[in-house]
Design a protein around this motif. Structure first.
Motif: not given
Length: 313
Positions: A76-96
């Protein structure tokens, strides 16, 4: 629209995972190569060719699931100039998946994350001899009911709620005989279905304390930066960004319950209306659908998903 990016946990592995991404995008191939190099293991070959029983081993499944999630993020970063911090309020993961979320948000390098998860898987397997522990899914009981079932089933042994997945899906973990008792008790309490899970160790209960101690040592030797996006932690079901606190919570997470239902409700209360599952499978998307009120749910795990998602941002 306020988005949260979620990262799957164990159980999402399948032979062939990530192969299409690697064939379609050089950026994905880079990630799989970094993971292979960090582990000194041709994990990508195992992911793409199997056998399934080797991929399912905890020490392989954990870094493999992370690798697919991070391959998606890198693409996403390389193909679309995606920057997570610009698009996300939070990250979360289930266990691992919490490690995947932190790597995506820049807290860990991919290489360090792969090594940590390899060791985490090995430590969890070593903590309890095979056959002595078990986990079971209790379906159709709300959390409080399932917790009561676990308490009644313990009878001096360990039996506790391990995953609160929402929508009447709670996983209990502990000594095998106690978990088997929980299955029988759950039937008398109105559970629609209860069954042992095909796992090799009783994750997220006090029997995992030796693994927690080992992960405290492992995490102490790794650089951990503040994430670019706040993490909603499994143990607290609330936001965290301080590296020292994150390190502590990752240790507690080994024996602590995955509070996924509460985590989703927390993010929803904070204004999140769109949940994007990153990586293999769609397990978290199904959970979110049962928990949140009319959420937008997206899964990004294939080349087609990547291309479709980039058109939405």
């Amino acid at each position: 629209m306020t988005r949260a990016f979620t990262f799957p946990g164990q159980g999402s592995q399948a032979v062939g995972m990530g192969r299409e991404l690697a064939e379609a995008f050089a950026s994905a191939r880079e990630v799989f190569g970094e993971v292979d190099d960090a582990l000194g293991q041709n994990l990508s070959k195992l992911m793409w060719e199997g056998p399934q029983e080797d991929l399912t081993l905890t020490e392989n499944a954990q870094p493999a699931i992370m690798a697919v999630s991070l391959a998606v993020i890198r693409t996403l970063e390389k193909e679309g100039s995606f920057v997570l911090s610009d698009k996300a309020a939070f990250v979360a993961g289930h266990s691992l998946g919490e490690y995947s979320a932190l790597a995506a948000a820049g807290s860990f390098t991919i290489a360090d994350t792969a090594r940590l998860l390899k060791r985490r898987g090995q430590a969890m397997q070593r903590a309890v001899p095979v056959g002595e522990g078990a986990m079971a899914a209790l379906l159709g009981l709300e959390f409080d009911q399932a917790a009561e079932v676990a308490s009644e089933a313990a009878q001096g042994e360990v039996c506790a709620a391990a995953n609160d997945n929402g929508g009447g899906q709670v996983v209990v973990s502990g000594a095998r005989k106690a978990v088997e008792r929980a299955i029988e008790i759950a039937k008398t309490k109105g559970a629609k279905r209860s069954m042992l899970l095909p796992v090799s160790a009783p994750f997220h209960c006090s029997l995992m304390q030796p693994a927690a101690d080992e992960m405290a040592e492992a995490l102490g030797g790794v650089d951990l930066k503040s994430p670019s996006v706040p993490l909603v932690a499994n143990v607290t079901a609330s936001r965290v960004a301080d590296p020292a606190t994150i390190r502590d919570l990752l240790v507690k997470q080994v024996t602590g319950m995955v509070r996924w239902r509460e985590s989703v409700l927390y993010m929803e209360a904070e204004g999140v209306s769109s949940f994007v599952e990153v990586g293999a499978g769609k397990a978290l998307s199904g959970m979110v659908k049962r928990i949140a009120k009319e959420p937008e749910i997206l899964s990004v795990g294939t080349p087609g998903d990547v291309e479709a998602f980039l058109k939405t941002i």
